[in-house]
Design a protein around this motif. Sequence first.
Motif, PDB file in Angstrom:
ATOM      1  N   UNK A  28       0.817  -1.207   0.000  1.00 28.18           N
ATOM      2  CA  UNK A  28       0.000   0.000   0.000  1.00 28.18           C
ATOM      3  C   UNK A  28       0.853   1.261   0.000  1.00 28.18           C
ATOM      4  N   UNK A  29       0.384   2.243  -0.760  1.00 27.59           N
ATOM      5  CA  UNK A  29       1.028   3.542  -0.798  1.00 27.59           C
ATOM      6  C   UNK A  29       0.038   4.547  -1.367  1.00 27.59           C
ATOM      7  N   UNK A  30       0.441   5.812  -1.400  1.00 24.92           N
ATOM      8  CA  UNK A  30      -0.364   6.882  -1.979  1.00 24.92           C
ATOM      9  C   UNK A  30      -0.861   6.446  -3.353  1.00 24.92           C
ATOM     10  N   UNK A  31      -2.137   6.637  -3.613  1.00 25.29           N
ATOM     11  CA  UNK A  31      -2.750   6.018  -4.785  1.00 25.29           C
ATOM     12  C   UNK A  31      -2.655   6.845  -6.064  1.00 25.29           C
ATOM     13  N   UNK A  32      -2.240   8.105  -5.979  1.00 21.11           N
ATOM     14  CA  UNK A  32      -2.193   8.931  -7.187  1.00 21.11           C
ATOM     15  C   UNK A  32      -1.212   8.421  -8.244  1.00 21.11           C
ATOM     16  N   UNK A  33      -0.060   7.829  -7.871  1.00 18.30           N
ATOM     17  CA  UNK A  33       0.803   7.308  -8.938  1.00 18.30           C
ATOM     18  C   UNK A  33       0.106   6.267  -9.807  1.00 18.30           C
ATOM     19  N   UNK A  34      -0.628   5.346  -9.179  1.00 21.21           N
ATOM     20  CA  UNK A  34      -1.332   4.348  -9.982  1.00 21.21           C
ATOM     21  C   UNK A  34      -2.446   4.998 -10.792  1.00 21.21           C
ATOM     22  N   UNK A  35      -3.160   5.926 -10.192  1.00 21.03           N
ATOM     23  CA  UNK A  35      -4.220   6.611 -10.936  1.00 21.03           C
ATOM     24  C   UNK A  35      -3.661   7.307 -12.173  1.00 21.03           C
ATOM     25  N   UNK A  52       9.914  -2.151 -15.806  1.00 18.36           N
ATOM     26  CA  UNK A  52      10.751  -1.079 -16.336  1.00 18.36           C
ATOM     27  C   UNK A  52      10.415   0.281 -15.731  1.00 18.36           C
ATOM     28  N   UNK A  53       9.413   0.334 -14.854  1.00 22.53           N
ATOM     29  CA  UNK A  53       9.117   1.508 -14.043  1.00 22.53           C
ATOM     30  C   UNK A  53       8.635   0.991 -12.697  1.00 22.53           C
ATOM     31  N   UNK A  54       9.257   1.451 -11.622  1.00 19.50           N
ATOM     32  CA  UNK A  54       8.880   1.037 -10.272  1.00 19.50           C
ATOM     33  C   UNK A  54       8.615   2.291  -9.453  1.00 19.50           C
ATOM     34  N   UNK A  55       7.440   2.341  -8.821  1.00 13.59           N
ATOM     35  CA  UNK A  55       7.076   3.472  -7.977  1.00 13.59           C
ATOM     36  C   UNK A  55       6.956   2.987  -6.543  1.00 13.59           C
ATOM     37  N   UNK A  56       7.668   3.652  -5.642  1.00 18.20           N
ATOM     38  CA  UNK A  56       7.645   3.275  -4.232  1.00 18.20           C
ATOM     39  C   UNK A  56       7.718   4.538  -3.387  1.00 18.20           C
ATOM     40  N   UNK A  57       6.997   4.557  -2.276  1.00 17.35           N
ATOM     41  CA  UNK A  57       7.050   5.679  -1.360  1.00 17.35           C
ATOM     42  C   UNK A  57       8.083   5.449  -0.278  1.00 17.35           C
TER      43      UNK A  57
END
Length: 370
Positions: free
Chosen positions: A121-128, A160-165
């Motif tokens: 779980x993390x801030x949801x705006x990146x996935x949006x 090829x793109x990873x988003x993590x808080x």
Amino acid sequence: MPRPTDGPDRPVPGDRPPPQGRAHEPDLRHHGDAETRDEGAALTDLAVNVRAGTPPEWLRARIAASLDGLAAYPDGRAARRAVAARHGLPIECVLLTAGAAEAFVLVARGLAGRRPVVVHPQFTEPESALRDAGRPVARVLLRPEDGFRLRAGDVPADADLVVVGNPVNPTSVLHPAGVLEELARPGRTLVVDEAFMDAVPGERESLAPLVGRLPGRLVVLRSLTKTWGLAGLRVGYVLAGPEDVRRLARHQPLWAVSTPALAAAEACCAPEALQEAEAAAKRFADDRAYLAARLAALPSDRRLAPVEPAEGPFLLVWHPDAAGVRERLRDRGFAVRRGDTFPGLGGEWLRIAVRDRATTDRLVAALATL
């Protein structure tokens, strides 16, 4: 601690169907400010992670003084120089944005590849933002039984793109910088959301000093919203390699950051401001420890079990009837953040912002009556 259930039976807003294999999705567009929007109630806000009592008077004065220049188009050069100096980076590595939320949109449009992965779980705006850009998002769901800690091997090798808080909203987990460094590799863009890093004493585990020094692309996002109380002004920035900054800027409208927001960015990077932010981070740590201890002292049927160790200005807590606790607290004048809109969490989770000890004492007194 029990493993969370799936999210609520609520589709993600928009006209695209949910990802294949997911019949129901958390509401990715739900954020903490929705918890406080009740015209008929005066609620103590424990749902929004913005430092109370902000912005400070000196910052208000700097912003007010900038209003004399509103007839001219915004000029971001001084603010970019200030941000670059604050992080010891060339000015070419800085892009100012209308809050971190805009930065996620720019990344989704300008840097996302074919296999983007978001660590939840993390801030949801990146996935949006990725979904809105038509990207097929995959999720890595961290587990409560592991303390929501990330291991580099959790991320698929072909991402090829990873988003993590870091520290993570809503879990308050601070991942070691070394673990995040392991995620960097040629052909991959690593995006680290450090919106709450200035609330961590010493900003330890930040990857900002490593911009331009790791394999692949490293993009670090920062926000001035949380520590300085500027949610309504919309100001943040991206730290990345010069070519990536140029690519992101091509997707940004002209004059995206207003003159008052630029004045705030410059002011918040001054040495005196950084000292104030560090002092605030230490107070957060003390007040968070006090909040966790008071919650732990409640009777077992009322106890809210926090995820620990926590490093952000908030706690994620578990209770078997968290939804009921949230509603009963609301009746007693407290707004807390529901957890079931974050992928990987269910209805047993709440997020509580760290406030001063007097506010914590009032919260705990209310919990004792539920």
